[in-house]
Design an enzyme around this catalytic site. Structure first.
Site, PDB file in Angstrom:
ATOM      1  N   THR A 100      40.964  40.279  40.748  1.00  0.00           N
ATOM      2  CA  THR A 100      40.356  39.597  39.610  1.00  0.00           C
ATOM      3  C   THR A 100      41.277  38.459  39.211  1.00  0.00           C
ATOM      4  O   THR A 100      42.327  38.682  38.612  1.00  0.00           O
ATOM      5  CB  THR A 100      40.163  40.564  38.430  1.00  0.00           C
ATOM      6  OG1 THR A 100      39.378  41.680  38.870  1.00  0.00           O
ATOM      7  CG2 THR A 100      39.434  39.874  37.280  1.00  0.00           C
ATOM      8  N   LYS A 111      32.919  38.363  37.803  1.00  0.00           N
ATOM      9  CA  LYS A 111      33.771  39.535  37.604  1.00  0.00           C
ATOM     10  C   LYS A 111      34.452  39.501  36.244  1.00  0.00           C
ATOM     11  O   LYS A 111      34.534  40.521  35.538  1.00  0.00           O
ATOM     12  CB  LYS A 111      34.828  39.609  38.716  1.00  0.00           C
ATOM     13  CG  LYS A 111      35.827  40.768  38.568  1.00  0.00           C
ATOM     14  CD  LYS A 111      35.102  42.101  38.476  1.00  0.00           C
ATOM     15  CE  LYS A 111      35.974  43.317  38.639  1.00  0.00           C
ATOM     16  NZ  LYS A 111      37.225  43.407  38.001  1.00  0.00           N
ATOM     17  N   LYS A 136      44.902  40.320  30.211  1.00  0.00           N
ATOM     18  CA  LYS A 136      44.915  39.225  31.183  1.00  0.00           C
ATOM     19  C   LYS A 136      43.500  38.735  31.483  1.00  0.00           C
ATOM     20  O   LYS A 136      43.226  37.536  31.491  1.00  0.00           O
ATOM     21  CB  LYS A 136      45.612  39.694  32.456  1.00  0.00           C
ATOM     22  CG  LYS A 136      45.676  38.676  33.579  1.00  0.00           C
ATOM     23  CD  LYS A 136      44.559  38.854  34.607  1.00  0.00           C
ATOM     24  CE  LYS A 136      44.669  40.154  35.363  1.00  0.00           C
ATOM     25  NZ  LYS A 136      43.628  40.268  36.440  1.00  0.00           N
TER      26      LYS A 136
END
Length: 297
Positions: free
Chosen positions: A94, A170, A239
């Site tokens: 990711t 995603k 994140k």
């Protein structure tokens, strides 16, 4: 197929093992050699460097963040320098939309294919080959990877020809999961303070209005307070929310809920929750409601 696999952590170990079980020839690399050795015991070849994992037609990366992907891709002896012409780099990490663009351009210039294929699913889904693959890239390259995706997941969604689009999709999915954790945590804090049993509350919700995997999985973790070991660490949740906010800013799309969730993650991390499962985000509301003192957990 001859496949190099870089990154044998919580997710990558299961994915690489399933590729082996499907009959592929896998060469594994990880900074921690014990994880390489564990995969080798299942029949994989052990790579001591990233370059050694790039000798076949495909190399898959499953790493924690942009810095890790950038290092193994652009670094000395990295994927760009080591992958044969015409071979394919598959990124299941990711990562930011910006990095996906940079990696795509670099591989194109080097005569490689690049396919973004991040996945939805926790480590237990990776081990059981039940991931959902979100793929984007040149159509022929994506089609050629069908046996790979079939070995690691239960379904593949091809979303675009531009790899960066898979990264964006995603990130939005992880943003939505974090939104569910936050809202469910707030609701659970309310009913818990009123004396309702959390486990019974989650059972009610998932048997009626919210019979969906995200509510069952994260509601159960939150009700049982099972935050260790982390399937996906809170620091990684922060994140990803930051990355979706950066993507939204570049497209001039306001995401006010994402901004709120970023701050909620910061509260969790400031109180010692960085290494807990990101479902621990749901405990922030409980702490604020007075259920916990001396820290979030």
């Amino acid at each position: 197929m001859k496949i190099g696999f870089v990154g044998l952590g919580n997710m990558g170990a299961g994915m690489a093992a399933n590729l082996l079980d499907a009959g592929h020839e896998v060469t594994g690399y990880n900074r921690s050699q014990d994880k390489v050795d564990a995969l080798a015991q299942r029949g994989a070849k052990a790579a001591r460097t990233v370059a050694e994992a790039c000798r076949g037609g495909i190399v898959i990366t499953m790493l924690a963040n942009d810095d890790a992907v950038e290092a193994v891709t652009f670094g000395d002896g990295g994927i760009l320098a080591s992958l044969p012409s015409g071979a394919t780099h598959v990124s299941s990490s990711t990562i930011s939309v910006g990095l996906a663009e940079r990696v795509t351009d670099a591989h194109t210039a080097a005569g490689h294919e690049f396919v973004a294929a991040p996945v939805f699913g926790r480590p237990e889904a990776a081990q059981a080959a039940k991931l959902f693959v979100v793929a984007a890239g040149e159509p022929a390259a994506v089609q050629a990877l069908s046996p790979v995706f079939d070995a690691i997941g239960q379904r593949t969604f091809v979303v675009a020809e531009q790899p960066k689009t898979a990264s964006l999709v995603k990130l939005t999915g992880n943003f939505l999961i974090a939104s569910v954790i936050e809202s469910l945590g707030e609701a659970m804090a309310l009913v818990e303070k009123a004396g309702v049993d959390k486990r019974e509350y989650v059972e009610l919700l998932t048997s009626t209005l919210f019979d969906a995997p995200v509510y069952r999985t994260y509601g159960g973790l939150m009700a049982r307070e099972e935050f260790e070991p982390a399937g996906f660490a809170a620091s990684l949740g922060l994140k990803d929310v930051r990355l979706v906010l950066a993507a939204a800013e570049s497209l001039q799309v306001p995401l006010p809920v994402a901004s709120l969730i970023r701050d909620r993650f910061l509260t969790l991390l400031a109180n010692g929750g960085a290494d807990l499962d990101w479902s621990a985000l749901g405990k922030v509301a409980s702490w604020e409601a007075g259920a916990k003192r001396g820290g979030v957990l």
